[in-house]
Motif scaffolding. Structure first.
Motif, PDB file in Angstrom:
ATOM      1  N   MET A  54       4.006 -21.048 -98.206  1.00  0.00           N
ATOM      2  CA  MET A  54       3.352 -19.802 -98.578  1.00  0.00           C
ATOM      3  C   MET A  54       2.436 -20.034 -99.776  1.00  0.00           C
ATOM      4  O   MET A  54       2.708 -20.887-100.616  1.00  0.00           O
ATOM      5  N   SER A  55       1.361 -19.263 -99.861  1.00  0.00           N
ATOM      6  CA  SER A  55       0.448 -19.345-101.004  1.00  0.00           C
ATOM      7  C   SER A  55       1.098 -18.639-102.197  1.00  0.00           C
ATOM      8  O   SER A  55       2.082 -17.909-102.046  1.00  0.00           O
ATOM      9  N   TYR A  56       0.517 -18.829-103.376  1.00  0.00           N
ATOM     10  CA  TYR A  56       1.029 -18.151-104.578  1.00  0.00           C
ATOM     11  C   TYR A  56       0.995 -16.635-104.379  1.00  0.00           C
ATOM     12  O   TYR A  56       1.936 -15.940-104.735  1.00  0.00           O
ATOM     13  N   ALA A  57      -0.088 -16.149-103.789  1.00  0.00           N
ATOM     14  CA  ALA A  57      -0.235 -14.705-103.590  1.00  0.00           C
ATOM     15  C   ALA A  57       0.825 -14.178-102.619  1.00  0.00           C
ATOM     16  O   ALA A  57       1.398 -13.107-102.836  1.00  0.00           O
ATOM     17  N   GLU A  58       1.098 -14.940-101.564  1.00  0.00           N
ATOM     18  CA  GLU A  58       2.121 -14.513-100.600  1.00  0.00           C
ATOM     19  C   GLU A  58       3.503 -14.490-101.243  1.00  0.00           C
ATOM     20  O   GLU A  58       4.293 -13.572-100.999  1.00  0.00           O
ATOM     21  N   ILE A  59       3.790 -15.487-102.062  1.00  0.00           N
ATOM     22  CA  ILE A  59       5.086 -15.531-102.758  1.00  0.00           C
ATOM     23  C   ILE A  59       5.194 -14.351-103.717  1.00  0.00           C
ATOM     24  O   ILE A  59       6.228 -13.693-103.793  1.00  0.00           O
ATOM     25  N   ALA A  60       4.119 -14.084-104.450  1.00  0.00           N
ATOM     26  CA  ALA A  60       4.109 -12.960-105.398  1.00  0.00           C
ATOM     27  C   ALA A  60       4.371 -11.656-104.661  1.00  0.00           C
ATOM     28  O   ALA A  60       5.142 -10.811-105.130  1.00  0.00           O
ATOM     29  N   ASN A 114       3.398 -15.182-112.876  1.00  0.00           N
ATOM     30  CA  ASN A 114       4.833 -15.432-113.022  1.00  0.00           C
ATOM     31  C   ASN A 114       5.303 -16.452-111.991  1.00  0.00           C
ATOM     32  O   ASN A 114       6.128 -17.316-112.291  1.00  0.00           O
ATOM     33  N   ILE A 115       4.792 -16.342-110.789  1.00  0.00           N
ATOM     34  CA  ILE A 115       5.152 -17.278-109.717  1.00  0.00           C
ATOM     35  C   ILE A 115       4.694 -18.686-110.101  1.00  0.00           C
ATOM     36  O   ILE A 115       5.432 -19.654-109.925  1.00  0.00           O
ATOM     37  N   LYS A 116       3.491 -18.798-110.642  1.00  0.00           N
ATOM     38  CA  LYS A 116       2.969 -20.108-111.045  1.00  0.00           C
ATOM     39  C   LYS A 116       3.841 -20.723-112.130  1.00  0.00           C
ATOM     40  O   LYS A 116       4.158 -21.917-112.079  1.00  0.00           O
TER      41      LYS A 116
END
Length: 187
Positions: free
Chosen positions: A153-159, A168-170
């Motif tokens: 998943m991309s960072y945006a999808e995880i967020a 925060n995810i990063k």
């Protein structure tokens, strides 16, 4: 010295003591600057994002070496520039190595590139070991690692999935990877 400069110096001082909120604030404040710089240099979103993550990782590891006589943003850009130069050197080295081996292309075409039974066994054992190491992390770190690297998943999808800001995810992924590396090193 204006209020913003005082606040930044205070945040940097707290980050030097290991304060996670300070790290998050610095990441939020300087992410776009470093990412934009790398995007202009690399003209590739994935490379720019990877280099930016590495930049913050290295900066947070070396935060105690930061000299307040300099601008924090400039220090980050210098780190980012060095990481990009290292990446270019590594890629050039790989291209040169690959071109030396291209003389034996006929031999490479004949070789079967599918993994052998032994290769598959080694891959399975390595994956099992990696999963065991991941299970040693706190649950929130396990979750972001699984979503990013196993679910791709991309960072945006995880967020979106975790209902948290992208930055925060990063930070969580950065911390999770560092903790995982420490666990693996101790084995």
């Amino acid at each position: 010295m204006n209020k913003a400069e005082e606040n930044l110096k205070d945040v940097i001082a707290r980050a030097k003591t290991g304060n996670q909120i300070a790290f998050s604030w610095l990441l939020d404040r300087f992410w776009n600057e470093v990412y934009g710089f790398q995007l202009r240099r690399t003209k590739n979103e994935n490379d720019a994002e990877d280099i930016t993550v590495q930049t913050f990782s290295k900066a947070f590891d070396k935060i105690n070496t930061f000299d307040e006589a300099y601008e924090f943003g400039t220090w980050l850009i210098a780190i980012s520039k060095n990481i990009h130069v290292d990446l270019i050197r590594k890629r050039k080295k790989n291209v040169l190595t690959d071109s030396k081996h291209s003389k034996n292309d006929e031999v490479h075409k004949i070789l079967d590139e599918s993994p052998s039974a032994e290769d598959n066994l080694i891959i399975e054992q390595n994956l099992a070991t990696l999963l065991a190491h991941i299970k040693k992390l706190k649950p929130h770190y396990q979750k972001v690692i699984n979503l990013r690297f196993f679910n791709e998943m991309s960072y945006a999808e995880i967020a979106n999935e975790l209902n948290e800001p992208v930055n925060n995810i990063k930070v969580k992924l950065l911390r999770a990877k560092k903790l995982l590396a420490e666990i693996i090193k101790t084995k």
